[in-house]
Scaffold this active site. Structure first.
Site, short mmCIF file in Angstrom:
data_model
loop_
_atom_site.label_atom_id
_atom_site.label_comp_id
_atom_site.label_asym_id
_atom_site.label_seq_id
_atom_site.Cartn_x
_atom_site.Cartn_y
_atom_site.Cartn_z
N LYS A 1 23.11 40.37 26.99
CA LYS A 1 23.26 41.76 26.53
C LYS A 1 23.27 42.63 27.78
CE LYS A 1 20.69 41.23 22.17
NZ LYS A 1 19.36 41.38 21.56
N GLU B 1 24.12 46.15 11.53
CA GLU B 1 25.16 45.31 12.12
C GLU B 1 26.20 44.86 11.11
OE1 GLU B 1 23.18 42.24 14.34
OE2 GLU B 1 22.19 43.68 15.64
#
Length: 424
Positions: free
Chosen positions: A336, A204
């Site tokens: 999500k 990330e």
């Protein structure tokens, strides 16, 4: 004019080099929407299921079955339907799948189609996606939760917690927030390098230094915020994602990096100590996904002054969220899109949270693509917070850059969530 005339799915690669599904939806008027589906590394047991092929190809991770499902069965079922009927089409795909977790057709197949339909319908209506989905009131730019130090399942280092994030709440707008985050990120890189730490970035975009504990990581972040010219606890706050399900074994929390094992009550107290010592305003998955009692203890300890975000706990699922609301655990949901597997169910989870006074945080996954849909969804839902990684890797920056564009499009209408996200 907005009838679905064609759907084409293909297998592409995500930011980790693993296959994922991309879908193009074409409408009668020539409009087209394209969406690519993300994929997680630390996945909750209660998530909707990605369909993977197994076998030797791509080491079992191919998605040809999901692609085939889109191009045949799903298209046969929804071809000709009006793309503006999002909820109806999503419900048709869920019914077609016929399982409680979308495991037959795959959440990756259903979600790709669901998002691409919304994008095609937005194009047909001449509106940007955030406006099409969110209506005239969509104008709030989210505070970014920037993941700058990684541990846990996202890194090969001793840190037990998965993410250490900075939140530039003191910025005046999203452009300034991104700048502040970038400055702290580059300052942290220098600080780590000066102490002899590795500054390679993880999935990330955050650093994964060989630090032994959460306090060691937090101390580096405090120093970097100050050296970049900002005030911790004023201009810039900190967030944690403990991802504690990953180290919850036999009813206890095994912090291998820190060399200790904690009972649920002691784990909650440890997190409360960190919240009291550092300017931490958000803790995600502080307790394990099925440790409801531990969650209740943590919520009672710090829920009045700290955002407690359920990710593995709620998995973007309105039914699990309602259970949590009844029990008084957590006060926020991580959103999500691929945990639940359709746009309309995602929007329902955000609405359920907001009605109960819970906050919602729009989030990426560790396996991402250049698709920036979640930036639009963060604005569409006015959720006020987005989690989309660090200030490195174009799969993360695609979302920040899209937020900058949206802010520009909104002009004087744009508002930055800033300090409004602080609790207590």
């Amino acid at each position: 004019m907005t009838a679905i005339t064609d759907i084409i799915a293909r297998e592409i690669l995500d930011s980790r080099g693993n296959p994922t599904v991309e879908v193009d939806v074409y409408l009668e008027d020539g409009s087209m929407g394209r969406a690519a589906v993300p994929s997680g590394a630390s996945t909750g047991a209660h998530e909707a299921v990605e369909l993977r092929d197994g076998g030797k190809r791509y080491l079992g991770k191919g998605v040809e079955k999901a692609v085939e499902a889109v191009n045949t069965e799903i298209f046969d079922a929804i071809g000709g339907f009006d793309a503006e009927n999002q909820i109806q089409i999503d419900q048709m795909m869920i019914a077609l799948d016929g399982t409680p977790n979308k495991s037959r057709l795959g959440a990756n197949a259903i979600l790709g189609v669901s998002l691409a339909i919304a994008k095609a319908a937005a194009e047909a209506s001449g509106l940007p996606l955030y406006r099409y989905v969110g209506g005239p009131n969509a104008h709030l730019l989210p505070v970014p939760m920037m993941n700058i130090i990684n541990g846990g399942a996202h890194a090969d280092n001793p840190i037990d917690f998965q993410e250490f994030m900075i939140l530039p709440v003191g910025a005046e707008n999203i452009r300034e927030a991104v700048r502040m985050g970038s400055e702290v990120f580059h300052t942290l890189k220098k600080e780590l390098s000066a102490q002899g730490h590795n500054t390679n970035v993880g999935d990330e975009g955050g650093f994964a230094p060989g630090l032994e504990s959460a306090p060691a990581a937090l101390d580096f972040i405090m120093k970097s915020i100050e050296k970049a010219g900002y005030r911790p606890g004023e201009d810039m706050y900190v967030g944690l994602d403990c991802a504690s399900t990953e180290f919850f074994k036999d009813g206890k929390y095994v912090l291998e990096g820190e060399g200790r094992t904690l009972e649920p009550g002691a784990m909650a107290e440890y997190l409360a100590e960190l919240v009291n010592k550092y300017p931490i305003i958000s803790v995600e998955d502080g307790m394990a996904e099925d440790d409801w009692e531990g969650w209740k203890t943590l919520t009672d300890l710090v829920g009045n002054k700290c955002q407690l975000v359920g990710d593995d706990l709620f998995v973007t699922n309105s039914a699990r969220l309602r259970d949590g609301i009844k029990m008084g655990v957590a006060n926020s949901i991580l959103v999500k899109v691929n945990q639940i597997g359709s746009l309309s169910e995602t929007l329902d989870a955000v609405e359920t949270a907001h009605k109960a006074g819970y906050t919602a945080v729009m989030s990426h996954r560790s396996g991402e693509t250049e698709d920036s849909t979640i930036a639009d969804l963060a604005v569409a839902t006015n959720c006020g917070q987005i989690k989309t990684g660090s200030l490195a890797r174009s799969d993360r920056l695609a979302k920040y850059n899209q937020l900058i564009r949206i802010e520009e499009m909104l002009g004087p209408q744009a508002a930055y969530a800033g300090r409004s996200i602080l609790r207590g």
